[in-house]
Structure formats: structure tokens, C-alpha cells
Scaffold this motif. Structure first.
Motif, PDB file in Angstrom:
ATOM      1  N   GLU A   1       0.811  -1.069  -0.108  1.00 36.74           N
ATOM      2  CA  GLU A   1       0.023  -0.041   0.086  1.00 36.74           C
ATOM      3  C   GLU A   1       1.064   1.323   0.109  1.00 36.74           C
ATOM      4  OE1 GLU A   1      -3.067   0.133   2.702  1.00 36.74           O
ATOM      5  OE2 GLU A   1      -3.163   2.207   3.102  1.00 36.74           O
ATOM      6  N   ASP A   2       0.748   2.169  -0.673  1.00 41.64           N
ATOM      7  CA  ASP A   2       1.393   3.310  -0.925  1.00 41.64           C
ATOM      8  C   ASP A   2       1.247   4.279   0.345  1.00 41.64           C
ATOM      9  OD1 ASP A   2       0.188   4.013  -4.261  1.00 41.64           O
ATOM     10  OD2 ASP A   2       1.679   2.924  -3.550  1.00 41.64           O
ATOM     11  N   LYS A   3       2.101   4.811   0.652  1.00 40.13           N
ATOM     12  CA  LYS A   3       2.276   5.775   2.095  1.00 40.13           C
ATOM     13  C   LYS A   3       3.076   6.882   1.753  1.00 40.13           C
ATOM     14  CE  LYS A   3       3.537   3.084   5.538  1.00 40.13           C
ATOM     15  NZ  LYS A   3       4.189   2.387   6.447  1.00 40.13           N
ATOM     16  N   VAL A   4       2.455   7.872   2.150  1.00 42.67           N
ATOM     17  CA  VAL A   4       3.038   9.501   2.184  1.00 42.67           C
ATOM     18  C   VAL A   4       3.011   9.831   3.494  1.00 42.67           C
ATOM     19  CG1 VAL A   4       2.883  11.653   1.016  1.00 42.67           C
ATOM     20  CG2 VAL A   4       2.157   9.650  -0.037  1.00 42.67           C
ATOM     21  N   VAL A   5       4.187  10.428   4.210  1.00 46.00           N
ATOM     22  CA  VAL A   5       4.106  10.975   5.532  1.00 46.00           C
ATOM     23  C   VAL A   5       4.647  12.128   5.542  1.00 46.00           C
ATOM     24  CG1 VAL A   5       5.063  10.448   7.843  1.00 46.00           C
ATOM     25  CG2 VAL A   5       4.569   8.563   6.301  1.00 46.00           C
ATOM     26  N   GLN A   6       3.993  13.340   6.104  1.00 48.24           N
ATOM     27  CA  GLN A   6       4.179  14.522   6.299  1.00 48.24           C
ATOM     28  C   GLN A   6       4.557  15.029   7.690  1.00 48.24           C
ATOM     29  OE1 GLN A   6       0.923  15.874   3.132  1.00 48.24           O
ATOM     30  NE2 GLN A   6       2.462  17.510   3.621  1.00 48.24           N
ATOM     31  N   SER A   7       5.753  15.889   7.763  1.00 44.82           N
ATOM     32  CA  SER A   7       5.915  16.227   8.889  1.00 44.82           C
ATOM     33  C   SER A   7       6.610  17.789   8.782  1.00 44.82           C
ATOM     34  CB  SER A   7       7.197  15.577   9.639  1.00 44.82           C
ATOM     35  OG  SER A   7       8.237  15.482   8.936  1.00 44.82           O
TER      36      SER A   7
END
Lengths: 114, 110
Positions: free
Chosen positions: B1-7
Motif C-alpha cells: 500500500e502506498d504511504k506518504v508521511v508529512q512532518s
């Protein structure tokens, strides 16, 4: 980039009813998509609107709940059927002409189900 | 599953400050990474990045992509109150579908 006109901008609907959202692009585009943004969350892809054939739905979304039409390369509709308060969200259509072109968005429809 | 994590998920700065927003991703069949600014409903396009190491600039905003380490940075210099918004990072696959991160809410105080 092209311009997408999305309507309605907002609506308040009674539970159990349906609402159809329209998106009109000012030029032909290859790809059109529908996204949902629930309160306080990011955008989630509902489906790909395929011209002249049935839409392709993402996991967790079904045609009976979110029927989509795309009769030509510039227009698409999304219907939110048998609405419940959990359907209260912003619904966005997006389009892209293809390679080296960014995806751009309609103005969004803020739906509130009461 | 695609994952995009912002911080970070949110930050508050004062006018004139510089902010750096981060986006890391895991996606199959990568085509591009995009940054959007969302103030009301519709995300407005900022940058599209396809190649590593090439900085894109637009006024006080700039962005760069590292395809080896799988991350991108969005910088805003000399921030203004009008920069207050949610900044969304999205990864585009070869089928043109977008996976979005949760967004970073930036608040710029006068």
C-alpha cells in the motif's frame, strides 16, 4: 492548466437522499478522478472516472454508493447515494491531461448530511 | 500500500520566518511528487517534481526531490500571513492516481 468547474459548491442534505456533483473541464482531459476529504483528514481517492465505461473504484468504495458517469472527455458526475451523516465531506474532482502535466482540482463540494 | 508521511503535522511561525516542510513516501510505480496548498476546499498546485536534485522555485517557495532517499522538502522563505494554509504532499503513480499525505498546517502570525 485547464479549469474545472464543479458544482454545487456546497449543499446540506437530508439523510437517505442522494446528491449529484458535476465537474466540467474547459478542455479535453485523459484522466478524471474523484476524491473525498473527510473533516480533519486528507484526500482519499474514491474512483477513476473512465470515459465511456464503468468507473474503477478504490478499496472501500462501491458503485452502488458512489455511481459515477463520464460521457465524454470534459465532463463527469459523482452521485452520493442514500446519504448518512458519515458522508459529510468535501468532494473534489481532479483531472490531468497526462504526461508532464500536473493534476488540477475543481473548487470542491462541501456536503453536510443532517 | 502506498504511504506518504508529512512532518510536522502543524507549526506556528512569525512573519519573516523560514519554514521547511517534509514529505517521505513509499509508492510503487512512482511518476511524480506534487505539492499543493489548501486554504479552503480546493488544493492549488505548487510544484510537480519528477527528477532528483533539481530545485524548483516560485517566488518565496522552493522544493526539491530525492528519489533515492524517497523524500521531498518544501521551503517557504520570508513567510507572510497569506502563507497560512494546509500544505499537501501527494505522490502520483504511473496510472495518474494520487496518494496524499495528512498535510502540514502552517500558521503565520503577524
Amino acid at each position: 492548466s485547464a479549469v474545472i468547474s464543479q458544482k454545487p459548491s456546497r449543499d446540506i442534505c437530508q439523510r437517505g437522499t442522494s446528491l449529484t456533483i458535476q465537474c466540467q473541464v474547459d478542455s479535453q482531459v485523459t484522466m478524471m478522478f474523484w476524491y473525498r476529504q473527510q473533516p480533519g483528514q486528507s484526500l482519499t481517492l474514491i474512483a477513476t472516472a473512465n470515459q465511456g465505461s464503468e468507473a474503477t473504484y478504490e478499496s472501500g468504495f462501491v458503485i452502488d454508493k458512489f455511481p459515477i458517469s463520464r460521457p465524454n472527455l470534459t465532463f463527469s458526475t459523482l452521485t452520493v447515494s442514500n446519504m448518512s451523516p458519515e458522508d459529510s465531506s468535501i468532494y473534489l474532482c481532479s483531472a490531468g491531461a497526462g504526461q508532464n502535466t500536473e493534476a488540477f482540482f475543481g473548487q470542491g463540494t462541501r456536503l453536510t448530511v443532517v | 500500500e502506498d504511504k506518504v508521511v508529512q512532518s510536522p503535522l502543524s507549526l506556528v511561525v512569525h512573519e519573516g520566518d523560514t519554514v521547511t516542510l517534509n514529505c517521505s513516501y513509499e509508492v510503487t510505480n512512482f511518476r511524480s511528487l506534487l505539492w499543493y496548498k489548501q486554504e479552503k476546499k480546493a488544493p492549488t498546485f505548487l510544484f510537480m517534481l519528477t527528477s532528483s536534485g533539481i530545485e524548483k522555485k516560485s517566488g518565496r517557495l522552493s522544493s526539491i526531490l530525492d528519489k533515492k532517499e524517497l523524500f521531498s522538502i518544501l521551503n517557504i522563505t520570508a513567510t507572510q500571513t497569506g502563507d497560512s494554509a494546509i500544505y499537501l504532499c501527494a505522490v502520483e503513480r504511473v496510472d495518474y492516481k494520487l496518494s496524499f499525505g495528512a498535510g502540514t498546517t502552517v500558521t503565520v502570525r503577524a
